[in-house]
Write a protein that holds these residues in place. Structure first.
Motif, short mmCIF file in Angstrom:
data_model
loop_
_atom_site.label_atom_id
_atom_site.label_comp_id
_atom_site.label_asym_id
_atom_site.label_seq_id
_atom_site.Cartn_x
_atom_site.Cartn_y
_atom_site.Cartn_z
N VAL A 231 0.70 -1.07 -0.15
CA VAL A 231 0.05 0.08 -0.06
C VAL A 231 0.77 1.14 0.23
O VAL A 231 0.50 2.34 -0.59
CB VAL A 231 -0.92 0.09 1.16
N ALA A 232 2.00 1.22 0.57
CA ALA A 232 2.95 2.14 0.58
C ALA A 232 3.48 2.41 -0.40
O ALA A 232 4.08 3.79 -0.78
CB ALA A 232 3.82 2.09 1.75
N LYS A 233 3.54 1.69 -1.55
CA LYS A 233 3.83 1.77 -2.96
C LYS A 233 3.03 2.76 -3.66
O LYS A 233 3.37 3.26 -4.61
CB LYS A 233 4.14 0.37 -3.56
N VAL A 234 1.79 2.64 -3.48
CA VAL A 234 0.66 3.18 -4.04
C VAL A 234 0.23 4.64 -3.58
O VAL A 234 0.09 5.45 -4.33
CB VAL A 234 -0.45 2.36 -4.13
N LEU A 235 0.26 4.77 -2.29
CA LEU A 235 -0.31 5.93 -1.57
C LEU A 235 0.71 6.82 -1.14
O LEU A 235 1.97 6.26 -0.67
CB LEU A 235 -1.28 5.61 -0.54
N ASP A 236 0.65 7.99 -0.96
CA ASP A 236 1.50 9.06 -0.24
C ASP A 236 1.46 8.78 1.19
O ASP A 236 0.89 7.95 1.66
CB ASP A 236 1.25 10.42 -0.71
N ARG A 237 2.45 9.25 1.92
CA ARG A 237 2.50 9.21 3.29
C ARG A 237 1.18 9.43 4.10
O ARG A 237 0.68 8.71 5.12
CB ARG A 237 3.72 9.98 3.89
N GLU A 238 0.67 10.71 3.83
CA GLU A 238 -0.62 10.80 4.56
C GLU A 238 -1.47 9.96 4.37
O GLU A 238 -2.35 9.46 5.27
CB GLU A 238 -1.10 12.30 3.95
N LYS A 239 -2.03 9.41 3.24
CA LYS A 239 -3.02 8.63 2.99
C LYS A 239 -2.80 7.19 3.50
O LYS A 239 -3.62 6.54 4.18
CB LYS A 239 -3.49 8.58 1.58
N ALA A 240 -1.70 6.71 3.40
CA ALA A 240 -1.25 5.56 3.84
C ALA A 240 -1.32 5.22 5.46
O ALA A 240 -1.92 4.36 5.75
CB ALA A 240 0.22 5.07 3.51
N THR A 241 -0.63 6.24 6.08
CA THR A 241 -0.91 6.20 7.58
C THR A 241 -2.37 6.29 7.95
O THR A 241 -2.71 5.78 8.98
CB THR A 241 -0.08 7.51 8.22
N ALA A 242 -3.21 7.31 7.03
CA ALA A 242 -4.58 7.22 7.48
C ALA A 242 -5.18 6.09 7.52
O ALA A 242 -6.14 5.71 8.29
CB ALA A 242 -5.33 8.29 6.64
N ILE A 243 -5.18 5.20 6.58
CA ILE A 243 -5.79 3.93 6.40
C ILE A 243 -4.90 2.72 7.06
O ILE A 243 -5.70 1.92 7.07
CB ILE A 243 -6.04 3.45 4.91
N GLY A 244 -3.91 3.08 7.58
CA GLY A 244 -3.06 1.99 8.34
C GLY A 244 -3.65 1.21 9.39
O GLY A 244 -3.55 -0.09 9.55
N PRO A 245 -4.32 1.84 10.24
CA PRO A 245 -4.87 1.30 11.32
C PRO A 245 -6.18 0.31 10.95
O PRO A 245 -6.61 -0.29 11.77
CB PRO A 245 -5.44 2.60 12.31
N HIS A 246 -6.63 0.46 9.93
CA HIS A 246 -7.77 -0.18 9.38
C HIS A 246 -7.68 -1.30 8.41
O HIS A 246 -8.62 -1.90 8.20
CB HIS A 246 -8.81 0.94 8.86
N ILE A 247 -6.32 -1.57 8.04
CA ILE A 247 -6.07 -2.48 6.82
C ILE A 247 -5.59 -3.95 7.30
O ILE A 247 -4.72 -3.84 8.32
CB ILE A 247 -5.51 -1.93 5.77
N THR A 248 -5.76 -4.73 6.41
CA THR A 248 -5.11 -6.20 6.53
C THR A 248 -4.81 -6.85 5.24
O THR A 248 -5.45 -6.27 4.24
CB THR A 248 -5.74 -7.06 7.64
N VAL A 249 -4.10 -7.90 5.27
CA VAL A 249 -4.06 -8.59 3.88
C VAL A 249 -4.29 -10.02 4.26
O VAL A 249 -4.14 -10.93 3.34
CB VAL A 249 -2.49 -8.67 3.19
N ARG A 250 -5.24 -10.33 5.37
CA ARG A 250 -5.33 -11.78 5.75
C ARG A 250 -7.08 -11.77 5.86
O ARG A 250 -7.63 -10.77 6.35
CB ARG A 250 -4.82 -12.09 6.95
N SER A 251 -7.35 -12.83 5.61
CA SER A 251 -9.06 -13.19 5.84
C SER A 251 -9.13 -14.49 6.31
O SER A 251 -8.41 -15.30 5.83
CB SER A 251 -9.71 -13.20 4.24
N PHE A 252 -10.14 -14.70 7.37
CA PHE A 252 -10.53 -15.94 7.79
C PHE A 252 -12.01 -16.25 7.86
O PHE A 252 -12.33 -17.43 8.05
CB PHE A 252 -9.88 -15.95 9.41
N GLN A 253 -12.80 -15.24 7.55
CA GLN A 253 -14.09 -15.58 7.65
C GLN A 253 -14.73 -15.51 6.17
O GLN A 253 -14.45 -14.41 5.26
CB GLN A 253 -14.94 -14.78 8.61
N TYR A 254 -15.59 -16.53 5.80
CA TYR A 254 -15.82 -16.40 4.51
C TYR A 254 -17.47 -16.63 4.32
O TYR A 254 -18.11 -17.56 5.10
CB TYR A 254 -15.53 -17.21 3.38
N SER A 255 -18.29 -15.98 3.60
CA SER A 255 -19.74 -16.37 3.47
C SER A 255 -20.07 -16.85 2.24
O SER A 255 -19.34 -16.71 1.28
CB SER A 255 -20.54 -15.17 3.54
#
Length: 319
Positions: A231-255
């Motif tokens: 994500v840091a390759k795509v977004l600038d520092r301000e936007k990457a740090t803004a979404i940082g606390p809310h993101i992951t690259v893992r999933s364990f629940q599926y519907s």
């Protein structure tokens, strides 16, 4: 469907909820009041005073949502807002925000191997962080990085650490999965940036349509998405740090939307299920019959079976 690719009703901020397609300010505020533990009314929201005056009164829950459909108990909610025109959920008409919300997404606060992560917000973990860095960079580079780490650190996310410690993107890619800023055992409601649709990514703080388009384009053309570092390759520092606390690259629940049809096309059942794959064996955490909504696929499937022909001769797909 990946549940981590959705906005979690139990952890999303008011601002994130407001960005959902079709969401109203009244409903977003009422969602906050429904799930929080206090009796304070969010502007536009509702607590006991509202619900106890309804024709069929009940209390404000003041606890987490257990299902997505529970939202229909909340002030300002309606089937029209939740499902849009597609109230029988067969994919033929414009939907509401149902497909973009969940209550099930959660992950263990461990790395991909199940090991305890290094808590960057814990000053006592400084030596452990230094040891981890020594595994990936030379000693003089370790000292450079550690000089950028405060003795009493306070990071909002691992993305915040990346920029503050002035790591290279290559260094961050190697160590990101080993890091955390929380001592909680589980992390609920993180959005999987590898799988979330555009509508969900647009709910993340500070992101505009051009940012989301850039994220989607990058992940479509790259296979190395093992940590949030990309994500840091795509977004600038301000936007990457803004979404940082809310993101992951893992999933364990599926519907899953499950259709069961008899061999002669004379009977069918439809169910919605949610599976949690943490711990190895998938566990069913939600199961509901959707049979009452009617047959959701192409009628060709039923007609073909009733004629005694194989289903492969029918057009398979949602109507």
């Amino acid at each position: 469907t990946d549940e981590a690719g959705k906005i979690n009703l139990n952890s999303a901020s008011l601002e994130m909820l407001l960005k959902l397609p079709g969401m109203t300010s009244e409903l977003a505020a009422s969602i906050i009041d429904w799930r929080d533990e206090d009796g304070d009314v969010t502007t536009g929201g509702a607590e006991d005073e509202y619900y106890l005056l309804l024709p069929e009164p009940y209390n404000c829950k003041n606890a987490p949502f257990e299902t997505v459909d529970e939202i229909l108990l909340v002030k300002g909610a309606s089937e029209e807002l939740l499902y849009g025109e597609d109230t029988n959920r067969d994919g033929r008409l414009t939907g509401g925000f149902y497909d973009y919300i969940t209550v099930y997404s959660v992950e263990a606060n461990t790395d991909s191997e199940g090991n305890e992560r290094i808590n960057l917000s814990d000053a006592s973990a400084r030596a452990t962080l230094q040891s981890a860095l020594q595994e990936i960079v030379k000693e003089d580079r370790v000292f450079e990085i550690m000089n950028n780490v405060p003795m009493s650190p306070s990071y909002a996310s691992v993305m915040d650490f990346y920029f503050g410690a002035r790591l290279t993107i290559e260094e961050f890619e190697q160590i990101a999965d080993q890091l955390t800023v929380s001592d909680d055992e589980t992390l609920p409601g993180l959005v999987n940036v590898n799988t979330a649709p555009k509508e969900v990514l647009l709910c993340l703080p500070e992101l505009e349509e051009a940012d989301v388009d850039a994220l989607v384009s990058y992940r479509q053309s790259n296979n190395s998405l093992d940590s949030v570092a990309w994500v840091a390759k795509v977004l600038d520092r301000e936007k990457a740090t803004a979404i940082g606390p809310h993101i992951t690259v893992r999933s364990f629940q599926y519907s899953a939307d499950i259709i069961c049809l008899s061999g002669n096309g004379r009977a069918y059942k439809r169910y919605q299920a949610v599976f949690d794959t943490q711990g190895g064996q998938p566990a069913v955490v939600y199961w509901k019959s959707l049979t009452r909504f009617g047959w959701p696929l192409e009628e060709d499937i039923v007609a073909t079976l009733r004629k005694g022909r194989p289903i492969t001769e029918a057009r398979v797909g949602m109507r």
